[in-house]
Design a protein around this motif. Structure first.
Motif, mmCIF file in Angstrom:
data_model
loop_
_atom_site.group_PDB
_atom_site.id
_atom_site.type_symbol
_atom_site.label_atom_id
_atom_site.label_comp_id
_atom_site.label_asym_id
_atom_site.label_seq_id
_atom_site.Cartn_x
_atom_site.Cartn_y
_atom_site.Cartn_z
ATOM 1 N N GLU A 162 11.199 -22.302 6.709
ATOM 2 C CA GLU A 162 10.499 -21.761 5.545
ATOM 3 C C GLU A 162 11.509 -21.260 4.518
ATOM 4 O O GLU A 162 11.362 -21.488 3.330
ATOM 5 C CB GLU A 162 9.577 -20.610 5.967
ATOM 6 N N ALA A 163 12.557 -20.563 4.990
ATOM 7 C CA ALA A 163 13.574 -20.048 4.074
ATOM 8 C C ALA A 163 14.278 -21.208 3.380
ATOM 9 O O ALA A 163 14.581 -21.148 2.185
ATOM 10 C CB ALA A 163 14.585 -19.189 4.823
ATOM 11 N N ALA A 164 14.531 -22.279 4.098
ATOM 12 C CA ALA A 164 15.182 -23.439 3.498
ATOM 13 C C ALA A 164 14.290 -24.062 2.441
ATOM 14 O O ALA A 164 14.770 -24.547 1.417
ATOM 15 C CB ALA A 164 15.524 -24.459 4.576
ATOM 16 N N SER A 165 12.967 -24.056 2.674
ATOM 17 C CA SER A 165 12.067 -24.653 1.689
ATOM 18 C C SER A 165 11.930 -23.754 0.463
ATOM 19 O O SER A 165 11.484 -24.194 -0.578
ATOM 20 C CB SER A 165 10.700 -24.927 2.313
ATOM 21 N N GLN A 166 12.325 -22.453 0.566
ATOM 22 C CA GLN A 166 12.262 -21.539 -0.575
ATOM 23 C C GLN A 166 13.592 -21.490 -1.324
ATOM 24 O O GLN A 166 13.826 -20.602 -2.112
ATOM 25 C CB GLN A 166 11.901 -20.137 -0.091
ATOM 26 N N LYS A 167 14.473 -22.425 -1.111
ATOM 27 C CA LYS A 167 15.777 -22.451 -1.757
ATOM 28 C C LYS A 167 15.602 -22.518 -3.268
ATOM 29 O O LYS A 167 14.709 -23.192 -3.761
ATOM 30 C CB LYS A 167 16.548 -23.666 -1.258
ATOM 31 N N LYS A 168 16.473 -21.820 -4.015
ATOM 32 C CA LYS A 168 16.385 -21.781 -5.473
ATOM 33 C C LYS A 168 17.541 -22.552 -6.091
ATOM 34 O O LYS A 168 18.586 -22.733 -5.461
ATOM 35 C CB LYS A 168 16.433 -20.331 -5.969
ATOM 36 N N PHE A 169 17.328 -22.941 -7.336
ATOM 37 C CA PHE A 169 18.356 -23.643 -8.105
ATOM 38 C C PHE A 169 18.463 -22.999 -9.478
ATOM 39 O O PHE A 169 17.480 -22.516 -10.030
ATOM 40 C CB PHE A 169 17.993 -25.120 -8.247
ATOM 41 N N CYS A 170 19.642 -23.030 -10.024
ATOM 42 C CA CYS A 170 19.897 -22.470 -11.352
ATOM 43 C C CYS A 170 19.168 -23.314 -12.406
ATOM 44 O O CYS A 170 19.274 -24.543 -12.390
ATOM 45 C CB CYS A 170 21.400 -22.454 -11.643
ATOM 46 N N SER A 171 18.439 -22.649 -13.300
ATOM 47 C CA SER A 171 17.700 -23.373 -14.340
ATOM 48 C C SER A 171 18.619 -23.903 -15.430
ATOM 49 O O SER A 171 18.243 -24.785 -16.195
ATOM 50 C CB SER A 171 16.628 -22.463 -14.960
ATOM 51 N N HIS A 172 19.859 -23.421 -15.476
ATOM 52 C CA HIS A 172 20.802 -23.855 -16.509
ATOM 53 C C HIS A 172 21.667 -25.023 -16.050
ATOM 54 O O HIS A 172 21.739 -26.056 -16.707
ATOM 55 C CB HIS A 172 21.684 -22.657 -16.941
ATOM 56 N N CYS A 173 22.307 -24.913 -14.839
ATOM 57 C CA CYS A 173 23.225 -25.979 -14.371
ATOM 58 C C CYS A 173 22.692 -26.754 -13.169
ATOM 59 O O CYS A 173 23.246 -27.784 -12.794
ATOM 60 C CB CYS A 173 24.606 -25.403 -14.074
ATOM 61 N N GLY A 174 21.646 -26.270 -12.483
ATOM 62 C CA GLY A 174 21.060 -26.973 -11.345
ATOM 63 C C GLY A 174 21.736 -26.707 -10.016
ATOM 64 O O GLY A 174 21.367 -27.288 -8.995
ATOM 65 N N ALA A 176 22.697 -24.872 -6.484
ATOM 66 C CA ALA A 176 21.907 -24.115 -5.517
ATOM 67 C C ALA A 176 22.338 -22.667 -5.557
ATOM 68 O O ALA A 176 23.534 -22.354 -5.629
ATOM 69 C CB ALA A 176 22.107 -24.675 -4.118
ATOM 70 N N VAL A 177 21.339 -21.791 -5.526
ATOM 71 C CA VAL A 177 21.620 -20.355 -5.530
ATOM 72 C C VAL A 177 20.837 -19.722 -4.397
ATOM 73 O O VAL A 177 19.835 -20.271 -3.932
ATOM 74 C CB VAL A 177 21.241 -19.698 -6.884
#
Length: 193
Positions: A162-174, A176-177
Motif C-alpha cells: 500500500e505504501a508503495a502504491s502511495q508513492k509521490k512524484f515531484c510535479s515540477h521535475c517528475g 520520485a519523492v
C-alpha cells in the motif's frame, strides 16, 4: 467334450486364468483381485468346439494354453496380451513345453468367471492443518515468519505494498519523492500536500 466347458487355473493367490469354450469361441479371461484392487480382461478366439481338456503351461514370464479342437491352437498369454498359433506353426512352442508339466485345472461353470465387485468409495480426505515450523529462534506459520526480533507477515507485506502504491512524484521535475517529503531532493521544488 460338452457343448460348453470352462476351466479355472489358479496362477497365484490373487491371479486366476479362465479358459471357456462355448460353441466355436474360446474365451481367455485373466483376473487379478485383491483388497482394493480388481482387474479383469477377456479375449476370444474362434477355435471350434474343444475335443479334450485344454492344457496350460508356465513358460518364462507368461503362459501357453493348448486348445485341442479340430486343429491344435497354441495361445501365448503374456499379461493382458495374447498371440495365437495353430497347427504346424505351433511346433516350436510344443518343443519348448515338452519337458514341462501342465498346471492343474479346476472345472467351473461357464458363467462363473468372476464379475468385477464394486469398489468401496474412498473416505473423504481431512483438510490439512496449518503448518508451523520452528528452527532455533526462527519460526514460520501460515502467513507469518519470525526470526529474532524481526517478523514478516502477510499483513505487513500488504501494508508495504500500500505504501508503495502511495508513492509521490515531484510535479515540477517528475522525480520520485517520499510520502513525507516537503521539498523535491532533485530540483528543490516545494511539494504540496
Amino acid at each position: 467334450m460338452a457343448n460348453a466347458a470352462s476351466y479355472c487355473y489358479d496362477l497365484s493367490g490373487s491371479q486366476k486364468l479362465y479358459l471357456s469354450n462355448q460353441g466355436m469361441l474360446t474365451t481367455v479371461t485373466s483376473y487379478v483381485g485383491s483388497a482394493g484392487q480388481q482387474q479383469q480382461s477377456s479375449q476370444g478366439v474362434a477355435t471350434g468346439q474343444w475335443k479334450a481338456l485344454p492344457q496350460l503351461y508356465q513358460l518364462g514370464g507368461g503362459y501357453i494354453a493348448i486348445i485341442f479342437a479340430d486343429q491344435t491352437f497354441y495361445l501365448s498369454i503374456q499379461g493382458t496380451q495374447m498371440q495365437v498359433s495353430a497347427g504346424a506353426s505351433g511346433d516350436g512352442i510344443a518343443q519348448q513345453i515338452s519337458q514341462l508339466e501342465p498346471l492343474p485345472a479346476q472345472p467351473t461353470e461357464p458363467s462363473s468367471t468372476p464379475a468385477m465387485k464394486p469398489m468401496t468409495p474412498m473416505a473423504p480426505m481431512t483438510p490439512m492443518q496449518p503448518m508451523t515450523m520452528t528452527m532455533g529462534d526462527m519460526s514460520m506459520s501460515m502467513g507469518e515468519m519470525r526470526m529474532g526480533d524481526m517478523s514478516m507477515s502477510a499483513q505487513s507485506t500488504a501494508s508495504q505494498s500500500e505504501a508503495a502504491s502511495q508513492k509521490k512524484f515531484c510535479s515540477h521535475c517528475g522525480a520520485a519523492v517520499g510520502v513525507r517529503d516537503r521539498f523535491c531532493s532533485q530540483c528543490g521544488n516545494q511539494l504540496t500536500k
